[in-house]
Motif scaffolding. Structure first.
Motif, PDB file in Angstrom:
ATOM      1  N   MET A   1       0.831  -1.210   0.000  1.00  0.00           N
ATOM      2  CA  MET A   1       0.000   0.000   0.000  1.00  0.00           C
ATOM      3  C   MET A   1       0.864   1.258   0.000  1.00  0.00           C
ATOM      4  O   MET A   1       0.623   2.197  -0.747  1.00  0.00           O
ATOM      5  N   ARG A   2       1.937   1.233   0.808  1.00  0.00           N
ATOM      6  CA  ARG A   2       2.831   2.382   0.868  1.00  0.00           C
ATOM      7  C   ARG A   2       3.421   2.649  -0.521  1.00  0.00           C
ATOM      8  O   ARG A   2       3.485   3.785  -0.981  1.00  0.00           O
ATOM      9  N   ASN A   3       3.825   1.550  -1.175  1.00  0.00           N
ATOM     10  CA  ASN A   3       4.415   1.691  -2.505  1.00  0.00           C
ATOM     11  C   ASN A   3       3.432   2.262  -3.505  1.00  0.00           C
ATOM     12  O   ASN A   3       3.797   3.035  -4.378  1.00  0.00           O
ATOM     13  N   VAL A   4       2.160   1.833  -3.374  1.00  0.00           N
ATOM     14  CA  VAL A   4       1.125   2.356  -4.273  1.00  0.00           C
ATOM     15  C   VAL A   4       1.075   3.873  -4.149  1.00  0.00           C
ATOM     16  O   VAL A   4       1.062   4.595  -5.151  1.00  0.00           O
ATOM     17  N   LEU A   5       1.098   4.354  -2.914  1.00  0.00           N
ATOM     18  CA  LEU A   5       1.011   5.799  -2.701  1.00  0.00           C
ATOM     19  C   LEU A   5       2.262   6.516  -3.219  1.00  0.00           C
ATOM     20  O   LEU A   5       2.160   7.615  -3.760  1.00  0.00           O
ATOM     21  N   VAL A   6       3.424   5.873  -3.055  1.00  0.00           N
ATOM     22  CA  VAL A   6       4.657   6.491  -3.566  1.00  0.00           C
ATOM     23  C   VAL A   6       4.554   6.699  -5.077  1.00  0.00           C
ATOM     24  O   VAL A   6       4.835   7.770  -5.606  1.00  0.00           O
ATOM     25  N   ILE A   7       4.125   5.645  -5.777  1.00  0.00           N
ATOM     26  CA  ILE A   7       3.990   5.714  -7.232  1.00  0.00           C
ATOM     27  C   ILE A   7       2.912   6.733  -7.612  1.00  0.00           C
ATOM     28  O   ILE A   7       3.095   7.569  -8.508  1.00  0.00           O
ATOM     29  N   CYS A   8       1.782   6.659  -6.904  1.00  0.00           N
ATOM     30  CA  CYS A   8       0.657   7.535  -7.211  1.00  0.00           C
ATOM     31  C   CYS A   8       1.077   9.003  -7.062  1.00  0.00           C
ATOM     32  O   CYS A   8       0.779   9.834  -7.924  1.00  0.00           O
ATOM     33  N   ARG A   9       1.793   9.296  -5.987  1.00  0.00           N
ATOM     34  CA  ARG A   9       2.205  10.681  -5.751  1.00  0.00           C
ATOM     35  C   ARG A   9       3.157  11.165  -6.846  1.00  0.00           C
ATOM     36  O   ARG A   9       3.046  12.281  -7.325  1.00  0.00           O
ATOM     37  N   LYS A  10       4.045  10.283  -7.235  1.00  0.00           N
ATOM     38  CA  LYS A  10       4.993  10.643  -8.288  1.00  0.00           C
ATOM     39  C   LYS A  10       4.251  10.948  -9.594  1.00  0.00           C
ATOM     40  O   LYS A  10       4.556  11.912 -10.291  1.00  0.00           O
ATOM     41  N   GLU A  11       3.237  10.118  -9.912  1.00  0.00           N
ATOM     42  CA  GLU A  11       2.485  10.335 -11.149  1.00  0.00           C
ATOM     43  C   GLU A  11       1.724  11.654 -11.105  1.00  0.00           C
ATOM     44  O   GLU A  11       1.717  12.412 -12.075  1.00  0.00           O
ATOM     45  N   LEU A  12       1.098  11.915  -9.963  1.00  0.00           N
ATOM     46  CA  LEU A  12       0.345  13.171  -9.835  1.00  0.00           C
ATOM     47  C   LEU A  12       1.289  14.361  -9.969  1.00  0.00           C
ATOM     48  O   LEU A  12       0.981  15.337 -10.644  1.00  0.00           O
ATOM     49  N   ASN A  13       2.471  14.232  -9.341  1.00  0.00           N
ATOM     50  CA  ASN A  13       3.447  15.314  -9.463  1.00  0.00           C
ATOM     51  C   ASN A  13       3.814  15.563 -10.916  1.00  0.00           C
ATOM     52  O   ASN A  13       3.932  16.703 -11.341  1.00  0.00           O
ATOM     53  N   SER A  14       4.004  14.470 -11.682  1.00  0.00           N
ATOM     54  CA  SER A  14       4.413  14.739 -13.062  1.00  0.00           C
ATOM     55  C   SER A  14       3.246  15.270 -13.900  1.00  0.00           C
ATOM     56  O   SER A  14       3.469  16.026 -14.823  1.00  0.00           O
ATOM     57  N   TYR A  15       2.016  14.877 -13.561  1.00  0.00           N
ATOM     58  CA  TYR A  15       0.878  15.489 -14.268  1.00  0.00           C
ATOM     59  C   TYR A  15       0.861  16.996 -14.029  1.00  0.00           C
ATOM     60  O   TYR A  15       0.668  17.789 -14.940  1.00  0.00           O
ATOM     61  N   PHE A  16       1.069  17.373 -12.756  1.00  0.00           N
ATOM     62  CA  PHE A  16       0.922  18.789 -12.425  1.00  0.00           C
ATOM     63  C   PHE A  16       2.210  19.581 -12.658  1.00  0.00           C
ATOM     64  O   PHE A  16       2.190  20.806 -12.664  1.00  0.00           O
ATOM     65  N   ALA A  17       3.346  18.867 -12.850  1.00  0.00           N
ATOM     66  CA  ALA A  17       4.590  19.582 -13.165  1.00  0.00           C
ATOM     67  C   ALA A  17       4.625  19.945 -14.647  1.00  0.00           C
ATOM     68  O   ALA A  17       5.322  20.845 -15.061  1.00  0.00           O
ATOM     69  N   SER A  18       3.855  19.211 -15.445  1.00  0.00           N
ATOM     70  CA  SER A  18       3.809  19.508 -16.871  1.00  0.00           C
ATOM     71  C   SER A  18       2.490  20.205 -17.164  1.00  0.00           C
ATOM     72  O   SER A  18       1.623  20.281 -16.307  1.00  0.00           O
ATOM     73  N   PRO A  19       2.323  20.740 -18.374  1.00  0.00           N
ATOM     74  CA  PRO A  19       1.067  21.433 -18.666  1.00  0.00           C
ATOM     75  C   PRO A  19      -0.120  20.485 -18.871  1.00  0.00           C
ATOM     76  O   PRO A  19      -1.232  20.963 -19.071  1.00  0.00           O
ATOM     77  N   ILE A  20       0.113  19.159 -18.811  1.00  0.00           N
ATOM     78  CA  ILE A  20      -0.968  18.216 -19.138  1.00  0.00           C
ATOM     79  C   ILE A  20      -2.221  18.486 -18.303  1.00  0.00           C
ATOM     80  O   ILE A  20      -3.304  18.705 -18.839  1.00  0.00           O
TER      81      ILE A  20
END
Lengths: 255, 329
Positions: A1-20
């Protein structure tokens, strides 16, 4: 579960770090806003009309504004989904970062769920924009809240299912455009499958109509929570995630 | 620390790795040497559990890559040929993400992030986007992510590829500094790299194991007799090539004299001695007594390059044993 959140947070960060994320939100806000405006304008015109005629016209905001808006948002969702999921795995495969994920002490399932969850969260936050539109109605009228909540639940479930399919298609290629196009094709097909019932009533037509997203979303838009429809979307989500897992596994064997 | 037995990896049409066995002891730096396409990356990918082997077994830190991949992954740090960086992330963000991915958290994570940043000299670029970093920094961030969870085993795929000479030097120093704490396998097709950084060497070619030994032994084993480079300079008059050659060949214990090149009137020879004979003193005396100057005299150590070419040539031609092909024949 912890790993899921680590991955999820990273993905959200890259969505919001780019203009997507911002691009999709702007695109959605403009189109959903337009549909909302049209639905409201028609509703107001009808209201004026019925007053001038002196006839009492059944004025239900839920039926005249909210339901058509939700149906339209469901269609716009079909366009958003490929743009959200196309990069999920294709980009990792292209840039080689998949090697980092695959050699870290994380299970494939955790990677997949984490990525999919991030996509669902982004999709939900985009949907929230149309909730703002609908909130305006509460300022001037008294719409029924429950059908609205059911409608949004339906939108979320539909998104969760189709995003899972998109996630799967993204594992098949290094090219985001191909992943996006394939996802869009699948979304579109699942949308128009239901049209066949207009001129055919064979078993095949029934099967195709059952597979259609529209068939299952309609009752949600009406504010009716039918377990049959919820199960359809949940099944699609599971199926998509299952295929993703199999695809990642075969990727390792073929590599 | 690493045991590989009968490892084979077949793709649809090609055999990338063919029945390789080797083992690596704890704390060693091992060079994994071979031309491009020899199967180095494939072997490393099996060791890092990126892909399963077709046949054979591989154990890392006591765990089988097929049976307990998660345990292996916890103990392995891997730097692929292209550092796996996310361009939209800042260096700190990236290290934090990888750290969490490898199971670190809280103060431990913060501590390790500081340590590896210091060690890989990337403290001054912490806030920069990975996409803005130069090739050298990208490589160092890649190395930092590989060691962040303090793994027992470090697997580095061509860690110096694409760097300029200064960066190559720095990276080599860094890797050398990491030895001891970690067991390191690094792949390369550059021979001096192995000579300079590694203790042991594993040579593979076309998916097959060619040789595995310590760098020193390998050089020694293949050398057999000593080869000297001798440069003779004129003193009273110009030198006659044949005369000098005759003189050198006449010295006791010299088995072969070969002319190499003439330069500014000086002549350069390669002199091979009979096994076990030391002729340097006699050689120097002979040159001086003949009225010439001895300009240079040193052992022409066989470079790994020559060894490598010999080994792979032997392998490619007739499959003779590499050792039998030895000597600077």
């Amino acid at each position: 579960m912890r790993n899921v959140l680590v991955i999820c947070r990273k993905e959200l960060n890259s969505y919001f770090a780019s203009p997507i994320a911002y691009g999709l939100m702007a695109f959605f806000a403009a189109i959903a806003g337009y549909f909302f405006y049209v639905a409201t304008a028609i509703f107001v015109a009808r209201g004026m009309e019925s007053q001038m005629m002196g006839r009492s016209f059944p004025m239900d905001v839920n039926e005249w504004v909210i339901r058509p808006v939700l149906m339209n948002v469901s269609v716009i969702g079909l366009f958003l989904i490929p743009m959200i999921t196309m990069r999920l795995f294709a980009e990792e495969k292209r840039s080689g970062t998949i090697e980092l994920l695959a050699t870290s002490p994380v299970r494939d399932v955790e990677i997949i769920i984490g990525k999919w969850l991030a996509a669902v969260i982004l999709y939900a936050s985009i949907l929230a924009i149309s909730a703002l539109d609908i909130a305006v109605l509460f300022l001037y009228g008294e719409p029924d809240l429950k059908p609205i909540l059911v409608g949004f639940l339906g939108l979320l479930l539909q998104g969760a299912g189709l995003l899972a399919i998109g996630t799967f298609l993204s594992t098949l290629t290094k090219n985001q455009i191909i992943a996006g196009t394939a996802t869009f094709a699948v979304c579109l097909l699942l949308w128009v499958f239901d049209w066949i019932t207009a001129y055919e009533t064979s078993t095949w037509a029934k099967v195709m109509s059952y597979m259609s997203v529209v068939t299952h979303f309609e009752s949600f838009a009406k504010g009716v929570m039918d377990s049959k429809d919820a199960i359809y979307f949940i099944t699609v989500a599971f199926f998509g995630l299952f295929l993703t897992a199999r695809s990642l596994e075969s990727l390792r064997w073929r590599a | 620390m690493i045991q590989v037995e009968g490892l084979t990896k077949r793709y649809a049409r090609t055999v990338a790795v063919d029945n390789i066995s080797f083992s690596v002891e704890k704390g060693k730096i091992v060079g994994f040497l071979g031309p491009n396409g020899a199967g180095k990356t494939t072997t490393m990918r099996v060791l890092t559990c990126f892909m399963p082997p077709t046949e054979g077994t591989a154990r890392v830190a006591g765990f089988d890559v097929m049976q307990q991949p998660l345990e292996v992954k916890k103990r392995v740090g891997y730097l692929p040929e292209n550092p796996p960086l996310y361009p939209e992330m800042e260096v700190v963000e990236y290290l934090e993400f990888v750290g969490r991915l490898k199971g670190l958290q809280g103060s431990e994570l913060k501590r390790r992030m500081g340590e590896v940043s210091e060690r890989c000299a990337i403290t001054d670029v912490q806030g920069k986007l990975l996409s803005k970093l130069s090739r050298g920094y990208r490589q160092r961030v890649g190395l930092a992510q590989a060691i962040i969870h303090n793994p027992d085993v470090l697997i580095l795929d061509e860690p110096t590829a694409g760097l300029d000479p200064k960066q190559i030097n720095e990276t080599r120093k860094l890797i050398k500094g990491l030895a001891g704490d970690h067991t390191i396998i690094l792949s390369t097709h550059i021979l001096p790299e192995v000579e300079q950084t590694c203790e042991d060497v594993i040579i593979i070619n076309r998916g097959r194991l060619v040789a595995t030994d310590s760098v020193e032994n390998l050089t020694h084993r293949l050398r057999g007799a000593e080869v000297l480079a001798v440069e003779v300079a004129p003193r009273d008059g110009p030198l006659e090539e044949a005369e000098v050659q005759g003189r050198l060949a006449g010295i006791e214990g010299v088995s072969r004299v070969e002319f190499r090149e003439g330069h500014n009137g000086r002549l350069r020879f390669e002199v091979e001695t009979a096994p076990g004979r030391s002729v340097r003193g006699d050689l120097a005396r002979a040159v001086v007594e003949a009225g010439w100057d001895l300009h240079e005299l040193h052992a022409a150590a066989m470079s790994l390059e020559e060894i490598f070419l010999q080994l792979t040539a032997a392998e490619n031609e007739a499959g003779e044993t590499p050792a039998g092909e030895g000597g600077a024949a």
